[in-house]
Design a protein around this motif. Structure first.
Motif, PDB file in Angstrom:
ATOM      1  N   ASP A 105       0.834  -1.210   0.000  1.00 40.94           N
ATOM      2  CA  ASP A 105       0.000   0.000   0.000  1.00 40.94           C
ATOM      3  C   ASP A 105       0.864   1.254   0.000  1.00 40.94           C
ATOM      4  O   ASP A 105       0.544   2.258  -0.655  1.00 40.94           O
ATOM      5  CB  ASP A 105      -0.928   0.001   1.215  1.00 40.94           C
ATOM      6  N   LEU A 106       1.984   1.224   0.744  1.00 44.83           N
ATOM      7  CA  LEU A 106       2.864   2.386   0.808  1.00 44.83           C
ATOM      8  C   LEU A 106       3.482   2.692  -0.553  1.00 44.83           C
ATOM      9  O   LEU A 106       3.506   3.850  -0.997  1.00 44.83           O
ATOM     10  CB  LEU A 106       3.969   2.150   1.843  1.00 44.83           C
ATOM     11  N   VAL A 107       3.989   1.661  -1.213  1.00 43.40           N
ATOM     12  CA  VAL A 107       4.615   1.850  -2.525  1.00 43.40           C
ATOM     13  C   VAL A 107       3.600   2.386  -3.528  1.00 43.40           C
ATOM     14  O   VAL A 107       3.874   3.323  -4.287  1.00 43.40           O
ATOM     15  CB  VAL A 107       5.227   0.520  -3.016  1.00 43.40           C
ATOM     16  N   THR A 108       2.390   1.798  -3.526  1.00 48.51           N
ATOM     17  CA  THR A 108       1.344   2.243  -4.451  1.00 48.51           C
ATOM     18  C   THR A 108       0.985   3.702  -4.206  1.00 48.51           C
ATOM     19  O   THR A 108       0.848   4.506  -5.151  1.00 48.51           O
ATOM     20  CB  THR A 108       0.098   1.358  -4.317  1.00 48.51           C
ATOM     21  N   ALA A 109       0.852   4.080  -2.936  1.00 50.95           N
ATOM     22  CA  ALA A 109       0.479   5.453  -2.579  1.00 50.95           C
ATOM     23  C   ALA A 109       1.556   6.440  -2.999  1.00 50.95           C
ATOM     24  O   ALA A 109       1.257   7.531  -3.505  1.00 50.95           O
ATOM     25  CB  ALA A 109       0.222   5.551  -1.078  1.00 50.95           C
ATOM     26  N   SER A 149       1.033  14.974  -7.755  1.00 52.01           N
ATOM     27  CA  SER A 149       1.599  16.179  -7.142  1.00 52.01           C
ATOM     28  C   SER A 149       2.507  16.947  -8.095  1.00 52.01           C
ATOM     29  O   SER A 149       2.895  18.081  -7.803  1.00 52.01           O
ATOM     30  CB  SER A 149       2.392  15.799  -5.891  1.00 52.01           C
ATOM     31  N   GLY A 150       2.853  16.339  -9.211  1.00 51.63           N
ATOM     32  CA  GLY A 150       3.753  17.006 -10.138  1.00 51.63           C
ATOM     33  C   GLY A 150       5.210  16.776  -9.834  1.00 51.63           C
ATOM     34  O   GLY A 150       6.089  17.392 -10.449  1.00 51.63           O
ATOM     35  N   ILE A 151       5.517  15.919  -8.839  1.00 53.52           N
ATOM     36  CA  ILE A 151       6.901  15.604  -8.517  1.00 53.52           C
ATOM     37  C   ILE A 151       7.512  14.792  -9.660  1.00 53.52           C
ATOM     38  O   ILE A 151       6.914  13.838 -10.155  1.00 53.52           O
ATOM     39  CB  ILE A 151       6.977  14.799  -7.196  1.00 53.52           C
ATOM     40  N   ASP A 152       8.717  15.189 -10.084  1.00 48.36           N
ATOM     41  CA  ASP A 152       9.358  14.498 -11.203  1.00 48.36           C
ATOM     42  C   ASP A 152      10.220  13.326 -10.748  1.00 48.36           C
ATOM     43  O   ASP A 152      10.471  12.404 -11.522  1.00 48.36           O
ATOM     44  CB  ASP A 152      10.213  15.475 -12.006  1.00 48.36           C
ATOM     45  N   PHE A 153      10.699  13.369  -9.509  1.00 49.49           N
ATOM     46  CA  PHE A 153      11.558  12.295  -9.006  1.00 49.49           C
ATOM     47  C   PHE A 153      10.927  11.660  -7.770  1.00 49.49           C
ATOM     48  O   PHE A 153      10.310  12.352  -6.965  1.00 49.49           O
ATOM     49  CB  PHE A 153      12.948  12.839  -8.649  1.00 49.49           C
ATOM     50  N   TRP A 154      11.095  10.377  -7.616  1.00 47.12           N
ATOM     51  CA  TRP A 154      10.641   9.704  -6.414  1.00 47.12           C
ATOM     52  C   TRP A 154      11.600   8.560  -6.061  1.00 47.12           C
ATOM     53  O   TRP A 154      12.303   8.035  -6.927  1.00 47.12           O
ATOM     54  CB  TRP A 154       9.198   9.190  -6.558  1.00 47.12           C
ATOM     55  N   SER A 155      11.620   8.201  -4.804  1.00 44.04           N
ATOM     56  CA  SER A 155      12.503   7.127  -4.329  1.00 44.04           C
ATOM     57  C   SER A 155      11.820   6.437  -3.153  1.00 44.04           C
ATOM     58  O   SER A 155      11.199   7.093  -2.309  1.00 44.04           O
ATOM     59  CB  SER A 155      13.856   7.696  -3.891  1.00 44.04           C
ATOM     60  N   GLU A 156      11.929   5.123  -3.104  1.00 45.62           N
ATOM     61  CA  GLU A 156      11.288   4.386  -2.022  1.00 45.62           C
ATOM     62  C   GLU A 156      12.053   3.078  -1.786  1.00 45.62           C
ATOM     63  O   GLU A 156      12.535   2.441  -2.739  1.00 45.62           O
ATOM     64  CB  GLU A 156       9.832   4.079  -2.380  1.00 45.62           C
ATOM     65  N   GLU A 157      12.139   2.678  -0.507  1.00 43.75           N
ATOM     66  CA  GLU A 157      12.729   1.389  -0.139  1.00 43.75           C
ATOM     67  C   GLU A 157      11.620   0.435   0.291  1.00 43.75           C
ATOM     68  O   GLU A 157      10.744   0.806   1.069  1.00 43.75           O
ATOM     69  CB  GLU A 157      13.749   1.568   0.988  1.00 43.75           C
ATOM     70  N   PHE A 158      11.688  -0.788  -0.200  1.00 42.28           N
ATOM     71  CA  PHE A 158      10.665  -1.781   0.140  1.00 42.28           C
ATOM     72  C   PHE A 158      11.224  -3.166  -0.145  1.00 42.28           C
ATOM     73  O   PHE A 158      12.366  -3.315  -0.594  1.00 42.28           O
ATOM     74  CB  PHE A 158       9.368  -1.539  -0.645  1.00 42.28           C
ATOM     75  N   ARG A 159      10.399  -4.166   0.107  1.00 45.29           N
ATOM     76  CA  ARG A 159      10.816  -5.543  -0.057  1.00 45.29           C
ATOM     77  C   ARG A 159      10.107  -6.176  -1.259  1.00 45.29           C
ATOM     78  O   ARG A 159       8.924  -5.930  -1.483  1.00 45.29           O
ATOM     79  CB  ARG A 159      10.507  -6.350   1.203  1.00 45.29           C
ATOM     80  N   VAL A 160      10.862  -6.986  -2.016  1.00 44.34           N
ATOM     81  CA  VAL A 160      10.325  -7.650  -3.207  1.00 44.34           C
ATOM     82  C   VAL A 160      10.658  -9.136  -3.127  1.00 44.34           C
ATOM     83  O   VAL A 160      11.785  -9.519  -2.781  1.00 44.34           O
ATOM     84  CB  VAL A 160      10.940  -7.052  -4.492  1.00 44.34           C
ATOM     85  N   ARG A 161       9.652  -9.964  -3.459  1.00 46.28           N
ATOM     86  CA  ARG A 161       9.841 -11.419  -3.412  1.00 46.28           C
ATOM     87  C   ARG A 161      10.663 -11.884  -4.612  1.00 46.28           C
ATOM     88  O   ARG A 161      10.369 -11.548  -5.759  1.00 46.28           O
ATOM     89  CB  ARG A 161       8.498 -12.128  -3.402  1.00 46.28           C
ATOM     90  N   LYS A 162      11.677 -12.651  -4.328  1.00 50.11           N
ATOM     91  CA  LYS A 162      12.539 -13.176  -5.376  1.00 50.11           C
ATOM     92  C   LYS A 162      11.995 -14.506  -5.894  1.00 50.11           C
ATOM     93  O   LYS A 162      11.001 -15.031  -5.399  1.00 50.11           O
ATOM     94  CB  LYS A 162      13.960 -13.342  -4.831  1.00 50.11           C
TER      95      LYS A 162
END
Length: 364
Positions: free
Chosen positions: A321-325, A333-346
């Motif tokens: 939900d956090l990544v999607t939001a 919002s018009g932001i051109d750059f974004w960055s996020e840390e999260f976990r992904v299933r391998k």
């Protein structure tokens, strides 16, 4: 003696009857007229051809005033000098409409060289003249289209490869005058490695109705250009020829080459880093992921359907939900750059901690 004369008179009468029958049943008009412009004799075909109701009505007209559009049309220097000619001209029918006729006529003179009458055979050639005029108009139209086409066009002999005709665009684009073109072979424009393709086309190895191929041409100034040639076989002045259109694609070739070089640089750059690169087209919803992306997650691309792979289904449930939001927030919002840390299933079921950074590209 009297008995011998009667058969001769009968034969003469029968001959005259056959002659009259031949004239009266002819499909062509037959006439005899005076120098001052009166008919002495006309046949039924002549009456029908000119739209009159009877022989008598046609015999009563003034030829110069009523039959010719211009009085001068009846005068003929050739006819006066040679006593006979074949001419093609317009006459006026009874209703005023024009008719084109072919006149095979001659002048009959007396012993002193004076004109007795003019006689001839008249044939309606209106349809033939109309067809010839339509053909000429068609040829003029296509010649205009040929000469004013914005792309270079030419016609060359299929056997000798010699240029037969070129348009103004070819003269402007290649720098040769029309006369210089007509002194050349089509292979004179082409690089050595491409000449075999033209010879194959000329020799009939290309059997399609329309041939297309890419060549390198050299202009008069020495510049090499990439061109796309479209050609097809035509009959030109009773000889087999090819009609060719040249489209300069030099800039397209350069752009393609630049794109290939850019893709090569991208490929080497992505191999030099351990980051996984991806691109998401929001309009088509297509996602591109390069090779390192799959290596990070432990997937072998040949064993999975990369088109149906859903990244969001591989995000840890606590992070989804956090990544999607955050992604939606960057869009709105018009932001051109974004960055996020999260976990992904391998691929093996374990989770990798990743830092995902993106740039949003917007249209105008």
């Amino acid at each position: 003696m009297v008995d011998n004369i009667k058969p001769t008179e009968q034969l003469l009468q029968e001959s005259e009857e056959r002659y009259k029958s031949l004239i009266n049943n002819s499909l062509d008009g037959v006439y005899k007229s005076t120098p001052d412009g009166r008919f002495l004799e006309v046949n039924p075909a002549m009456v029908r051809m000119l739209g009159y109701d009877s022989i008598e009505e046609l015999l009563a007209i003034d030829i110069k005033k009523e039959l010719y559009f211009e009085v001068a049309d009846r005068e003929s220097a050739i006819l006066r000098e040679k006593q006979e000619e074949m001419a093609e001209f317009q006459l006026r029918k009874k209703d005023g409409s024009p008719i084109w006729v072919e006149d095979h006529g001659r002048i009959v003179l007396d012993d002193f060289g004076n004109v007795i009458y003019h006689e001839g055979i008249l044939r309606d050639v209106t349809e033939r003249v109309a067809a010839a005029e339509a053909l000429q108009a068609s040829e003029e139209k296509y010649r205009y289209l040929f000469n004013h086409n914005p792309l270079p066009l030419w016609i060359y002999d299929k056997q000798t490869l010699k240029f037969l005709e070129v348009n103004e665009a070819a003269v402007r684009h290649y720098g040769y005058s029309r006369q210089e073109f007509l002194e050349k072979l089509v292979t004179d424009l082409i690089s050595e490695e491409d000449r075999a393709k033209v010879r194959n086309l000329a020799n009939g190895e290309a059997r399609d109705a329309v041939y297309q191929g890419s060549f390198q041409h050299m202009k008069k100034c020495g510049d090499l250009v990439h061109v796309e040639i479209t050609a097809n076989e035509i009959d030109y002045n009773n000889r087999k020829a090819n009609l060719g259109l040249s489209n300069d694609i030099t800039e397209i070739v350069k752009s393609r080459q630049a794109l290939l070089e850019s893709n090569e640089r991208f490929k080497y750059a992505s191999k030099a880093t351990s980051d996984g690169i991806w691109d998401w087209n929001l309009i088509t919803n297509k996602i591109f992921r390069e090779e390192n992306f799959w290596k990070i997650l432990g997937y072998q691309t040949e064993l999975i359907n990369t088109e149906e792979f859903s990244f969001k289904d591989h995000v840890h449930p606590d992070d989804h939900d956090l990544v999607t939001a955050r992604i939606l927030e960057s869009f709105e919002s018009g932001i051109d750059f974004w960055s996020e840390e999260f976990r992904v299933r391998k691929a093996d079921g374990t989770y990798a901690h990743v830092c995902d950074r993106g740039i949003v590209i917007r249209d105008s």
